[in-house]
Design a protein around this motif. Sequence first.
Motif, PDB file in Angstrom:
ATOM      1  N   ALA A  54       0.723  -1.049  -0.037  1.00  0.00           N
ATOM      2  CA  ALA A  54      -0.017  -0.012   0.102  1.00  0.00           C
ATOM      3  C   ALA A  54       0.835   1.247   0.221  1.00  0.00           C
ATOM      4  CB  ALA A  54      -0.988  -0.100   1.169  1.00  0.00           C
ATOM      5  N   ASP A  55       2.025   1.159   0.632  1.00  0.00           N
ATOM      6  CA  ASP A  55       2.989   2.269   0.751  1.00  0.00           C
ATOM      7  C   ASP A  55       3.381   2.829  -0.643  1.00  0.00           C
ATOM      8  OD1 ASP A  55       2.473   2.731   3.236  1.00  0.00           O
ATOM      9  OD2 ASP A  55       4.081   1.616   3.976  1.00  0.00           O
ATOM     10  N   ALA A  56       3.951   1.738  -1.185  1.00  0.00           N
ATOM     11  CA  ALA A  56       4.618   1.858  -2.628  1.00  0.00           C
ATOM     12  C   ALA A  56       3.747   1.904  -3.839  1.00  0.00           C
ATOM     13  CB  ALA A  56       5.749   0.781  -2.739  1.00  0.00           C
ATOM     14  N   LYS A  57       2.377   1.455  -3.356  1.00  0.00           N
ATOM     15  CA  LYS A  57       1.172   1.184  -4.637  1.00  0.00           C
ATOM     16  C   LYS A  57       1.764   0.453  -5.749  1.00  0.00           C
ATOM     17  CE  LYS A  57      -1.275   5.452  -3.121  1.00  0.00           C
ATOM     18  NZ  LYS A  57      -1.936   4.520  -2.020  1.00  0.00           N
ATOM     19  N   ARG A  58       2.345  -0.811  -5.221  1.00  0.00           N
ATOM     20  CA  ARG A  58       2.579  -1.972  -6.268  1.00  0.00           C
ATOM     21  C   ARG A  58       2.721  -3.190  -5.643  1.00  0.00           C
ATOM     22  NH1 ARG A  58       8.581  -3.072  -7.272  1.00  0.00           N
ATOM     23  NH2 ARG A  58       9.388  -3.051  -5.151  1.00  0.00           N
ATOM     24  N   TRP A  59       2.622  -4.274  -6.734  1.00  0.00           N
ATOM     25  CA  TRP A  59       2.477  -5.652  -6.244  1.00  0.00           C
ATOM     26  C   TRP A  59       3.990  -5.943  -6.114  1.00  0.00           C
ATOM     27  CZ3 TRP A  59      -1.896  -7.932  -4.637  1.00  0.00           C
ATOM     28  CH2 TRP A  59      -2.995  -7.588  -5.448  1.00  0.00           C
ATOM     29  N   LEU A  60       4.134  -6.937  -5.247  1.00  0.00           N
ATOM     30  CA  LEU A  60       5.363  -7.489  -4.902  1.00  0.00           C
ATOM     31  C   LEU A  60       5.199  -9.240  -4.905  1.00  0.00           C
ATOM     32  CD1 LEU A  60       6.490  -5.341  -2.116  1.00  0.00           C
ATOM     33  CD2 LEU A  60       7.392  -5.376  -4.319  1.00  0.00           C
ATOM     34  N   GLN A  61       6.304  -9.846  -5.280  1.00  0.00           N
ATOM     35  CA  GLN A  61       6.307 -11.321  -5.603  1.00  0.00           C
ATOM     36  C   GLN A  61       6.747 -11.740  -4.119  1.00  0.00           C
ATOM     37  OE1 GLN A  61       6.222 -14.377  -5.514  1.00  0.00           O
ATOM     38  NE2 GLN A  61       6.264 -14.913  -7.455  1.00  0.00           N
ATOM     39  N   ALA A  62       5.625 -12.558  -3.135  1.00  0.00           N
ATOM     40  CA  ALA A  62       5.934 -12.277  -1.725  1.00  0.00           C
ATOM     41  C   ALA A  62       6.554 -13.997  -1.524  1.00  0.00           C
ATOM     42  CB  ALA A  62       4.709 -12.230  -1.220  1.00  0.00           C
ATOM     43  N   ASN A  63       6.887 -14.786  -2.500  1.00  0.00           N
ATOM     44  CA  ASN A  63       7.207 -15.828  -1.921  1.00  0.00           C
ATOM     45  C   ASN A  63       8.476 -16.431  -2.816  1.00  0.00           C
ATOM     46  OD1 ASN A  63       5.745 -16.507  -4.266  1.00  0.00           O
ATOM     47  ND2 ASN A  63       5.423 -18.693  -3.824  1.00  0.00           N
ATOM     48  N   GLY A  64       9.210 -15.259  -3.058  1.00  0.00           N
ATOM     49  CA  GLY A  64      10.622 -15.490  -3.555  1.00  0.00           C
ATOM     50  C   GLY A  64      10.692 -15.953  -4.974  1.00  0.00           C
ATOM     51  N   LEU A  65      11.861 -16.225  -5.487  1.00  0.00           N
ATOM     52  CA  LEU A  65      12.115 -16.611  -6.926  1.00  0.00           C
ATOM     53  C   LEU A  65      11.408 -18.145  -7.184  1.00  0.00           C
ATOM     54  CD1 LEU A  65      15.803 -15.348  -7.314  1.00  0.00           C
ATOM     55  CD2 LEU A  65      13.638 -14.309  -8.293  1.00  0.00           C
ATOM     56  N   PRO A  66      11.296 -18.528  -8.360  1.00  0.00           N
ATOM     57  CA  PRO A  66      10.799 -19.840  -8.643  1.00  0.00           C
ATOM     58  C   PRO A  66      11.640 -20.935  -8.365  1.00  0.00           C
ATOM     59  CG  PRO A  66      10.974 -18.653 -10.720  1.00  0.00           C
ATOM     60  CD  PRO A  66      11.186 -17.769  -9.602  1.00  0.00           C
ATOM     61  N   ASP A  67      11.250 -21.726  -7.634  1.00  0.00           N
ATOM     62  CA  ASP A  67      12.224 -22.919  -7.534  1.00  0.00           C
ATOM     63  C   ASP A  67      12.491 -23.855  -8.674  1.00  0.00           C
ATOM     64  OD1 ASP A  67      13.985 -25.195  -6.691  1.00  0.00           O
ATOM     65  OD2 ASP A  67      12.275 -25.818  -4.931  1.00  0.00           O
ATOM     66  N   LEU A  68      13.402 -23.561  -9.659  1.00  0.00           N
ATOM     67  CA  LEU A  68      13.541 -24.323 -10.921  1.00  0.00           C
ATOM     68  C   LEU A  68      14.283 -25.742 -10.788  1.00  0.00           C
ATOM     69  CD1 LEU A  68      14.475 -21.085 -13.007  1.00  0.00           C
ATOM     70  CD2 LEU A  68      12.129 -22.260 -12.790  1.00  0.00           C
ATOM     71  N   TRP A  69      14.643 -26.005  -9.529  1.00  0.00           N
ATOM     72  CA  TRP A  69      15.183 -27.450  -9.163  1.00  0.00           C
ATOM     73  C   TRP A  69      14.756 -28.337  -8.225  1.00  0.00           C
ATOM     74  CZ3 TRP A  69      16.931 -22.304  -9.526  1.00  0.00           C
ATOM     75  CH2 TRP A  69      17.728 -21.945 -10.428  1.00  0.00           C
ATOM     76  N   GLN A  70      13.047 -28.079  -8.239  1.00  0.00           N
ATOM     77  CA  GLN A  70      12.461 -28.773  -7.334  1.00  0.00           C
ATOM     78  C   GLN A  70      12.595 -30.339  -7.667  1.00  0.00           C
ATOM     79  OE1 GLN A  70       8.034 -28.290  -8.403  1.00  0.00           O
ATOM     80  NE2 GLN A  70       9.239 -26.318  -9.004  1.00  0.00           N
ATOM     81  N   THR A  71      12.537 -31.031  -6.782  1.00  0.00           N
ATOM     82  CA  THR A  71      12.501 -32.629  -7.092  1.00  0.00           C
ATOM     83  C   THR A  71      11.075 -33.031  -7.440  1.00  0.00           C
ATOM     84  OG1 THR A  71      12.396 -33.213  -4.937  1.00  0.00           O
ATOM     85  CG2 THR A  71      14.444 -33.159  -5.806  1.00  0.00           C
ATOM     86  N   LEU A  72      10.737 -33.899  -8.595  1.00  0.00           N
ATOM     87  CA  LEU A  72       9.618 -34.230  -8.913  1.00  0.00           C
ATOM     88  C   LEU A  72       9.459 -35.604  -8.324  1.00  0.00           C
ATOM     89  CD1 LEU A  72      10.160 -33.338 -12.550  1.00  0.00           C
ATOM     90  CD2 LEU A  72       8.968 -32.034 -10.719  1.00  0.00           C
TER      91      LEU A  72
END
Length: 145
Positions: free
Chosen positions: A127-145
């Motif tokens: 609300a202060d910056a009036k913008r959306w932020l990615q709140a759970n970090g960068l994508p985990d591209l190395w997750q185990t399937l």
Amino acid sequence: MRRTFQILLLALFALTSAAAFAADGQKVTKKMRKQLEETQVKYDSTLRWGNLDDLIPYLDPEYAEQHPITDLERSRFEQVKIAGYRGSDNVGLPNGRIGRSAEVRVINNNTQAERVVRVNEIWRWDADAKRWLQANGLPDLWQTL
């Protein structure tokens, strides 16, 4: 544990809608939704064509402070190229945040092997910056399937 979290998050996505919840105690307005969509388009493009340093401004500063990017993570991001990034529809979460899942096509620079990874994003309205932020970090591209 991570797989369970992903399943629970996807279940929440299916049960809620963006219009039903508020962001930080505010109603998510049409203007805020449009701004979220514009932010997500830029984020998707930056992830696909930019580098790790270009992604940092999208991260929630509170999350980034608690989870600093390590040298290992930095080197891992340098080892891959994003071939495609397709996000799903946005859905509201009970805490006023907006979630979506995305399918990421990742190519290993060394082997040229491509794989598909599903990631979950959580977006928070600042609300202060009036913008959306990615709140759970960068994508985990190395997750185990």
